[in-house]
Design a protein around this motif. Structure first.
Motif, PDB file in Angstrom:
ATOM      1  N   HIS A   1      34.865  37.162  41.642  1.00  0.00           N
ATOM      2  CA  HIS A   1      35.265  37.974  42.822  1.00  0.00           C
ATOM      3  C   HIS A   1      35.149  37.270  44.191  1.00  0.00           C
ATOM      4  CE1 HIS A   1      34.791  42.521  44.271  1.00  0.00           C
ATOM      5  NE2 HIS A   1      35.708  41.878  44.907  1.00  0.00           N
ATOM      6  N   TRP A   2      34.195  36.597  44.432  1.00  0.00           N
ATOM      7  CA  TRP A   2      34.270  35.737  45.578  1.00  0.00           C
ATOM      8  C   TRP A   2      35.196  34.566  45.719  1.00  0.00           C
ATOM      9  CZ3 TRP A   2      34.109  30.557  46.554  1.00  0.00           C
ATOM     10  CH2 TRP A   2      33.937  30.120  47.895  1.00  0.00           C
ATOM     11  N   SER A   3      35.649  33.890  44.726  1.00  0.00           N
ATOM     12  CA  SER A   3      36.477  32.992  44.821  1.00  0.00           C
ATOM     13  C   SER A   3      37.960  33.507  45.083  1.00  0.00           C
ATOM     14  CB  SER A   3      36.518  32.217  43.425  1.00  0.00           C
ATOM     15  OG  SER A   3      36.874  32.919  42.369  1.00  0.00           O
ATOM     16  N   VAL A   4      38.070  34.847  44.376  1.00  0.00           N
ATOM     17  CA  VAL A   4      39.433  35.396  44.652  1.00  0.00           C
ATOM     18  C   VAL A   4      39.741  35.945  46.074  1.00  0.00           C
ATOM     19  CG1 VAL A   4      41.004  37.427  44.197  1.00  0.00           C
ATOM     20  CG2 VAL A   4      39.738  36.229  42.365  1.00  0.00           C
ATOM     21  N   ASN A   5      38.621  36.572  46.735  1.00  0.00           N
ATOM     22  CA  ASN A   5      38.754  36.955  47.974  1.00  0.00           C
ATOM     23  C   ASN A   5      38.403  35.889  49.058  1.00  0.00           C
ATOM     24  OD1 ASN A   5      38.850  39.332  46.653  1.00  0.00           O
ATOM     25  ND2 ASN A   5      37.516  40.627  47.825  1.00  0.00           N
ATOM     26  N   GLY A   6      37.353  35.021  48.659  1.00  0.00           N
ATOM     27  CA  GLY A   6      37.132  34.103  49.910  1.00  0.00           C
ATOM     28  C   GLY A   6      38.001  32.966  49.915  1.00  0.00           C
TER      29      GLY A   6
END
Length: 247
Positions: free
Chosen positions: A227-232
């Motif tokens: 989730h973080w890698s997609v958004n961040g």
């Protein structure tokens, strides 16, 4: 005389409690979403993290264990391995998407037009305000309550659908703030509706993947990392695209 079967009446009672837990969690999530997006600026910052912690405390009191919530230390190693694989895959996809002329315009999101803003968003705002609270609420609390009530099928179907619907409010201004998307779906009310529908479908599909990672690894570490890698990574890529496009 045979002893009475005490287990029989407890099973339906246990199911009723599980259904009530699911209903309470969903109601709290709906209220959280409305408060976060339609009240004050401060509410938009603190409501989701606070709600996730409240839900965690609530279901712990209702008897859900750390393993059911994806928070057991026994699964940290397995979760970390899945997390590293997920992050590596997303970084590769984002890098390719930002480099290709066909998909590059979709990274032109106004809110990530500066490198400094994207860094603050990706390293602080996104993980603390969005990723960790949402994963704790959906792949932790909601996952655990749905699993008790409906099993794996209910977790994947209902959990992913609810995660998609969760993003309706945050998608209201999606097309107006993204040049590539507005050029693709059009402007005005029609474009806004199409953008919202696409956002719901995309996030519901993402919910399936997040849930699969949670299911396979037994840990929240894997869906949090993805989730973080997609958004961040998307935020950082957007800033780089803006910078290179304008220069």
């Amino acid at each position: 005389m045979s002893e009475p079967d005490l287990a029989a009446p407890t099973r339906p009672r246990h199911k009723v409690h599980a259904y009530v837990d699911v209903a309470v969690v969903v109601i709290v999530l709906v209220g959280t979403n409305l408060i976060a997006h339609f009240t004050t600026a401060w509410a938009s910052i603190v409501t989701v993290p606070v709600s996730a912690l409240v839900l965690l405390a609530l279901v712990r009191r209702r008897g859900l264990g750390w393993s059911e919530l994806g928070l057991s230390p026994r699964n940290w190693r397995r979760g970390s391995l899945y997390a590293l694989g997920a992050v590596a895959l997303v970084l590769a996809v984002v890098a390719i998407g930002a480099a290709l002329p066909l998909t590059r315009p979709f990274f032109l999101a106004d809110r990530y037009a500066t490198i400094s803003g994207a860094l603050i968003a990706s390293m602080i705002v996104i993980p603390l305000q969005t990723v960790i609270p949402e994963e704790l609420a959906f792949r932790g609390v909601l996952y655990g309550t749905l699993d008790r009530a409906y099993g794996a099928r209910g977790v994947f179907a209902a959990g992913s659908l609810l995660f998609g619907l969760w993003h309706i409010a945050s998608s209201l201004g999606l097309t107006s703030g993204n040049r590539g998307l507005s050029a693709f779906v059009g402007g005005g009310v029609t474009g806004q509706i199409v953008g919202i529908l696409l956002a719901v479908l995309a996030t519901a599909a993402a919910g399936v993947v997040f849930t699969w990672l949670r299911h396979r690894s037994g840990s929240l570490l894997a869906p949090i990392a993805l989730h973080w890698s997609v958004n961040g990574a998307g935020a950082l890529a957007a800033a780089i695209v803006w910078h290179t496009t304008l220069s």
